[in-house]
Design an enzyme around this catalytic site. Structure first.
Site, PDB file in Angstrom:
ATOM      1  N   GLY A 133       5.682   2.986   0.513  1.00  0.00           N
ATOM      2  CA  GLY A 133       6.493   3.773  -0.417  1.00  0.00           C
ATOM      3  C   GLY A 133       5.792   3.918  -1.748  1.00  0.00           C
ATOM      4  N   SER A 154       0.843  -1.190   0.000  1.00  0.00           N
ATOM      5  CA  SER A 154       0.000   0.000   0.000  1.00  0.00           C
ATOM      6  C   SER A 154       0.879   1.241   0.000  1.00  0.00           C
ATOM      7  CB  SER A 154      -0.907   0.009   1.243  1.00  0.00           C
ATOM      8  OG  SER A 154      -0.129   0.118   2.431  1.00  0.00           O
ATOM      9  N   LYS A 155       0.240   2.398   0.007  1.00  0.00           N
ATOM     10  CA  LYS A 155       0.970   3.658  -0.054  1.00  0.00           C
ATOM     11  C   LYS A 155       2.009   3.782   1.059  1.00  0.00           C
ATOM     12  CE  LYS A 155      -2.673   6.421  -2.231  1.00  0.00           C
ATOM     13  NZ  LYS A 155      -3.588   7.573  -2.053  1.00  0.00           N
ATOM     14  N   ARG A 156       1.700   3.234   2.216  1.00  0.00           N
ATOM     15  CA  ARG A 156       2.620   3.411   3.338  1.00  0.00           C
ATOM     16  C   ARG A 156       3.930   2.653   3.152  1.00  0.00           C
ATOM     17  NH1 ARG A 156       2.273  -0.832   7.095  1.00  0.00           N
ATOM     18  NH2 ARG A 156       0.594  -2.321   6.705  1.00  0.00           N
TER      19      ARG A 156
END
Length: 465
Positions: free
Chosen positions: A242, A238-240
């Site tokens: 990177g 996911s976005k977290r």
């Protein structure tokens, strides 16, 4: 039979890494078997779909080089066809109107969960739908109640789902718009899709879609559900974790081939080989070799691969992509050396195109200041005399070639009884602004005589202050 695959993203965001891998596997399979690859934009979620997302998907596919043979098709342009199929299902008795309200369905769901039952529609309107004035009905598919659906999955192996586990899903909303499971079925049927390659988050949809296809008398495609991609912490990527947007990797200085090479190895292998040309990917790829277990995304491995592609790839191709990054710095590559030569000079020390572009600015633009640490170390007592001698020697050179320039520096060092570093390093800082550059003769050759002499003169003035 012509092998036909499709990539069918929803335009509710950017093209992410998982979607790019699905597109790649679908593209490779079609190319391997001389088939067709279709791009379809599934934009029936009118509230969340945006043109910006459509543009991001098309841009990502273009940057990756995953050309499609047909499309892009847009589901919003096919509403007439979907309504036609819905009416066919109603006429056949394979679909029905449902007047149950949202409140009724929520109450049913709450009761089922309280009784530890699987939440599902109870079929209230299946045989005896009662029209309610002022309420627009949804349309549900009449799923078989007996037997089972067998999915001979090309990655996961055989999957069997009992029909009693599947409720009567909604195929048209109250406003008449079709739902995902209906539109996908109609599109795959109409477009002659033979192989549906997609993420395993769609496994729950597959038996429902197979039942609709069977009700329509369509030939069932073969299904291959790809395992998910995980972050280093074991959670779904996911976005977290990177950069997961394809275009973010472009912005961060990766070559598209490096990203594709990395993605193809997330769940697929061909022996122990790590680096593949596009031709090798196409030649070797088979769905039988896709692993059914999740893969873990490793940014360090991707960075290593990118460096390999920069080191050993065609410098003309690398230069084409470097040019975009040079432009982002406000530089016109025509104002300095050929970018192909820059690639050859800088690729050993640059792992990304961003690094390469930033490390090459001084070839095209004057720097504002010297690196403080490098200047203190290189510009010591007597260094201005060394630079003055270099200036005089360089000023009379008529054939500005690296080999000749290197010979001048070496002879000067010998004449002054200095090691090469005491001559070359002040010169490097003078012309580059820092203590890091390609070999000094390569740097001088790329920079050119006029810029070199001007910067040496500037450094002499700086040291004398």
């Amino acid at each position: 039979m012509t092998i036909t695959t499709r990539f069918a993203p929803s335009p509710t965001g950017y093209l992410h890494v998982g979607g790019a891998r699905t597109a790649l596997f679908s593209w490779l399979y079609a190319r391997k078997h001389g088939g067709k690859f279709i791009l379809r934009i599934e934009d029936t979620d009118l509230e969340r779909s945006t043109q910006a997302s459509v543009d991001a998907i098309l841009q990502g596919m273009d940057w990756l080089g995953l050309g499609y043979d047909e499309g892009p098709y847009y589901q919003t342009q096919r509403f007439g066809r979907y309504k036609e199929v819905i009416q066919q299902l109603l006429a056949q008795g394979d679909a029905y109107y449902c007047y149950c309200s949202k409140e009724e369905l929520e109450t049913l769901r709450t009761e089922q969960m309280a009784n530890k039952e699987k939440p599902r529609y109870n079929g209230k309107c299946r045989e005896h739908a009662v029209a309610i004035e002022g309420r627009e009905p949804v349309i549900r598919f009449k799923n078989p109640v007996d037997g089972a659906v067998t999915i001979p999955d090309l990655v996961k192996g055989e999957i069997v789902v009992a029909n009693k586990e599947l409720d009567d899903l909604i195929i048209a909303r109250g406003d008449g718009t079709p739902t995902y499971n209906l539109t996908v079925v109609v599109d795959d049927m109409d477009m002659g899709v033979t192989h549906v390659i997609r993420g395993d988050d769609h496994i729950n949809n597959t038996p429902r879609q197979m039942n609709i296809l069977a009700a329509l008398g369509a030939t069932l495609p073969k299904y291959a559900h790809l395992p998910m991609i995980l972050g280093a912490d074991g959670a779904r990527l996911s976005k977290r974790h990177g950069a997961v947007s394809v275009m973010q990797y472009r912005d961060d200085g990766y070559l598209p081939e490096a990203l594709l090479n990395y993605l193809v190895r997330l769940g697929w292998s061909h022996g122990d080989q790590e680096i593949f040309s596009m031709e090798e990917m196409i030649g070797f790829f088979e769905l039988d070799d896709v692993n059914g277990s999740p893969s873990t995304f490793n940014p360090d491995k991707l960075l290593w691969l990118n460096h390999q592609y920069m080191m050993h790839g065609d410098p003309v191709h690398v230069a084409k992509h470097l040019n975009w990054h040079i432009e982002q710095l406000g530089i016109d590559a025509a104002d300095g050396p050929n970018l192909v030569d820059i690639v050859k000079a800088q690729r050993e020390r640059s792992k990304t195109l961003v690094e390469m572009a930033n490390a090459s600015v001084y070839f095209y633009k004057e720097f504002d200041a010297y690196d403080d640490k490098a200047a203190k170390k290189a510009f010591t007592a007597g260094s201005e005399e060394v630079l003055a001698r270099i200036y005089d020697e360089f000023a009379v050179v008529t054939d500005w070639q690296g080999g000749q320039l290197h010979e001048i520096i070496a002879n000067l060092a010998e004449t002054l009884s200095l090691n090469m570093g005491k001559v070359a390093q002040p010169l490097r800082v003078a012309i580059c602004g820092s203590g890091v550059s390609p070999a000094i003769d390569v740097t001088l050759s790329l920079l050119g005589k006029e810029k070199t002499l001007a910067r040496i003169k500037r450094a002499i003035t700086y040291i004398k202050k």
